[in-house]
Design a protein around this motif. Structure first.
Motif, short mmCIF file in Angstrom:
data_model
loop_
_atom_site.label_atom_id
_atom_site.label_comp_id
_atom_site.label_asym_id
_atom_site.label_seq_id
_atom_site.Cartn_x
_atom_site.Cartn_y
_atom_site.Cartn_z
N VAL A 154 0.84 -1.20 0.00
CA VAL A 154 0.00 0.00 0.00
C VAL A 154 0.88 1.25 0.00
CG1 VAL A 154 -1.78 1.28 1.24
CG2 VAL A 154 -1.86 -1.22 1.21
N GLU A 155 1.95 1.22 0.80
CA GLU A 155 2.86 2.36 0.86
C GLU A 155 3.47 2.65 -0.52
OE1 GLU A 155 6.87 3.86 3.25
OE2 GLU A 155 6.07 1.85 3.61
N LYS A 156 3.88 1.61 -1.22
CA LYS A 156 4.48 1.82 -2.53
C LYS A 156 3.47 2.42 -3.50
CE LYS A 156 7.35 -0.30 -6.09
NZ LYS A 156 8.07 -1.51 -6.55
N ILE A 157 2.22 1.97 -3.43
CA ILE A 157 1.17 2.51 -4.29
C ILE A 157 0.99 4.01 -4.03
CG2 ILE A 157 -1.34 2.54 -4.67
CD1 ILE A 157 -1.25 -0.54 -4.26
N LEU A 158 0.93 4.38 -2.77
CA LEU A 158 0.61 5.75 -2.40
C LEU A 158 1.78 6.71 -2.48
CD1 LEU A 158 -1.73 5.01 0.63
CD2 LEU A 158 -2.41 6.12 -1.51
N LEU A 159 2.99 6.21 -2.32
CA LEU A 159 4.15 7.09 -2.27
C LEU A 159 5.06 6.95 -3.49
CD1 LEU A 159 5.18 6.94 1.50
CD2 LEU A 159 3.57 8.47 0.35
N SER A 160 4.49 6.47 -4.60
CA SER A 160 5.25 6.35 -5.85
C SER A 160 4.57 7.16 -6.94
CB SER A 160 5.37 4.88 -6.28
OG SER A 160 6.04 4.11 -5.32
N PRO A 161 4.62 8.49 -6.85
CA PRO A 161 3.95 9.33 -7.86
C PRO A 161 4.44 9.07 -9.28
CG PRO A 161 5.43 10.65 -6.47
CD PRO A 161 5.30 9.30 -5.82
N ASN A 162 5.65 8.53 -9.41
CA ASN A 162 6.16 8.20 -10.74
C ASN A 162 5.37 7.04 -11.37
OD1 ASN A 162 7.49 6.69 -8.57
ND2 ASN A 162 8.58 5.63 -10.21
N LEU A 163 4.63 6.28 -10.54
CA LEU A 163 3.82 5.17 -11.05
C LEU A 163 2.35 5.53 -11.20
CD1 LEU A 163 5.25 2.19 -8.93
CD2 LEU A 163 5.84 2.83 -11.28
N TRP A 164 1.95 6.67 -10.68
CA TRP A 164 0.53 7.00 -10.67
C TRP A 164 -0.07 7.07 -12.07
CZ3 TRP A 164 0.47 11.52 -6.53
CH2 TRP A 164 0.72 10.96 -5.27
N ASP A 165 0.66 7.62 -13.01
CA ASP A 165 0.14 7.73 -14.37
C ASP A 165 -0.03 6.37 -15.03
OD1 ASP A 165 -0.02 10.46 -14.19
OD2 ASP A 165 1.87 10.84 -15.21
N THR A 166 0.68 5.37 -14.51
CA THR A 166 0.52 4.01 -15.02
C THR A 166 -0.61 3.29 -14.30
OG1 THR A 166 2.92 3.94 -15.43
CG2 THR A 166 1.74 1.85 -15.47
N MET A 167 -0.72 3.52 -13.01
CA MET A 167 -1.77 2.86 -12.24
C MET A 167 -3.14 3.45 -12.48
SD MET A 167 -0.11 2.12 -8.47
CE MET A 167 0.65 3.73 -8.22
N ILE A 168 -3.18 4.77 -12.75
CA ILE A 168 -4.45 5.47 -12.86
C ILE A 168 -4.65 5.99 -14.28
CG2 ILE A 168 -5.85 7.41 -12.01
CD1 ILE A 168 -4.05 7.29 -9.47
N THR A 169 -5.76 5.59 -14.87
CA THR A 169 -6.13 6.08 -16.19
C THR A 169 -7.20 7.15 -16.03
OG1 THR A 169 -5.70 3.90 -17.16
CG2 THR A 169 -7.05 5.44 -18.45
N ILE A 170 -6.98 8.32 -16.65
CA ILE A 170 -7.92 9.44 -16.57
C ILE A 170 -8.32 9.87 -17.97
CG2 ILE A 170 -8.33 11.77 -15.73
CD1 ILE A 170 -6.10 11.39 -13.72
N LYS A 171 -9.62 9.95 -18.18
CA LYS A 171 -10.15 10.44 -19.46
C LYS A 171 -11.13 11.58 -19.16
CE LYS A 171 -12.72 9.08 -23.58
NZ LYS A 171 -13.45 7.96 -24.27
#
Length: 202
Positions: free
Chosen positions: A183-200
């Motif tokens: 969970v920590e890696k998910i929340l504190l890895s902003p470099n991965l957010w664009d890969t984890m989260i898709t926004i349209k």
């Protein structure tokens, strides 16, 4: 109250709540919601809660690029039925953050500040969640993919032993530590957010 220190390192979500301003709960209605607040709401910290929090964070940034998000003025739409999978957990976190409620929500004051009927389920969409501004009808559609940060290989067998009451105290602690490390890696890895989260948008 003791909890993993990384909870306090997660960026908070700033909002402006007209109802809170009107009734004097927060000066100018300005408030912030933290990941810790959402953990208290859900009763646990997991990839689903983390994903919902990040979708709110990024979705509100996209909806309100120049102003504070207006709490209570956003509709939450969910692709799945409320009873399916983690839909309910995801929606609970999102709706808490944006101030949206279902049919049983706050009915408002003399036609103002209502929070009811701002959640919808089983809505056809290309993503997982929609957030829609009531004032402009601007909309973002979001999805979250937790598999970008896979669990440690030891987590599944340790969970199995813990659930069967066969784990030692050390093994239970090891499982919880590995769980929160993901969970920590998910929340504190902003470099991965664009890969984890898709926004349209739109």
């Amino acid at each position: 109250m003791h909890y993993p220190p990384f909870f306090d390192q997660v960026p908070t979500i700033a909002l402006q709540d007209p109802l809170s301003d009107f009734l004097g709960a927060f000066e100018e209605g300005k408030l912030s919601i933290s990941y810790l607040d959402c953990v208290k709401l859900a009763g646990h910290s997991c990839p689903t809660v983390a994903g919902a929090y990040l979708m709110a964070l990024k979705g509100l940034e996209a909806l309100y690029p120049e102003t504070l998000p207006q709490r209570g003025s956003i509709h939450v739409g969910m692709r799945e039925k409320e009873i399916e999978g983690v839909t309910g957990v995801t929606c609970n976190v999102l709706s808490f953050i944006v101030g949206a409620s279902g049919a049983g929500g706050f009915k408002g004051i003399a036609g103002n500040f209502s929070r009811d009927n701002l959640i919808g389920y089983d809505i056809p969409m290309e993503g997982e969640v929609t957030l829609t501004r009531l004032d402009t009808n601007a909309k973002v559609t979001l999805s979250f993919n937790a598999s970008i940060v896979p669990p440690d290989a030891q987590m599944k067998p340790l969970m199995g032993k813990a659930l069967q009451d066969m784990a030692t105290p050390q093994e239970r602690e090891a499982f919880a530590t590995l769980w929160q490390a993901r969970v920590e890696k998910i929340l504190l890895s902003p470099n991965l957010w664009d890969t984890m989260i898709t926004i349209k948008k739109g």
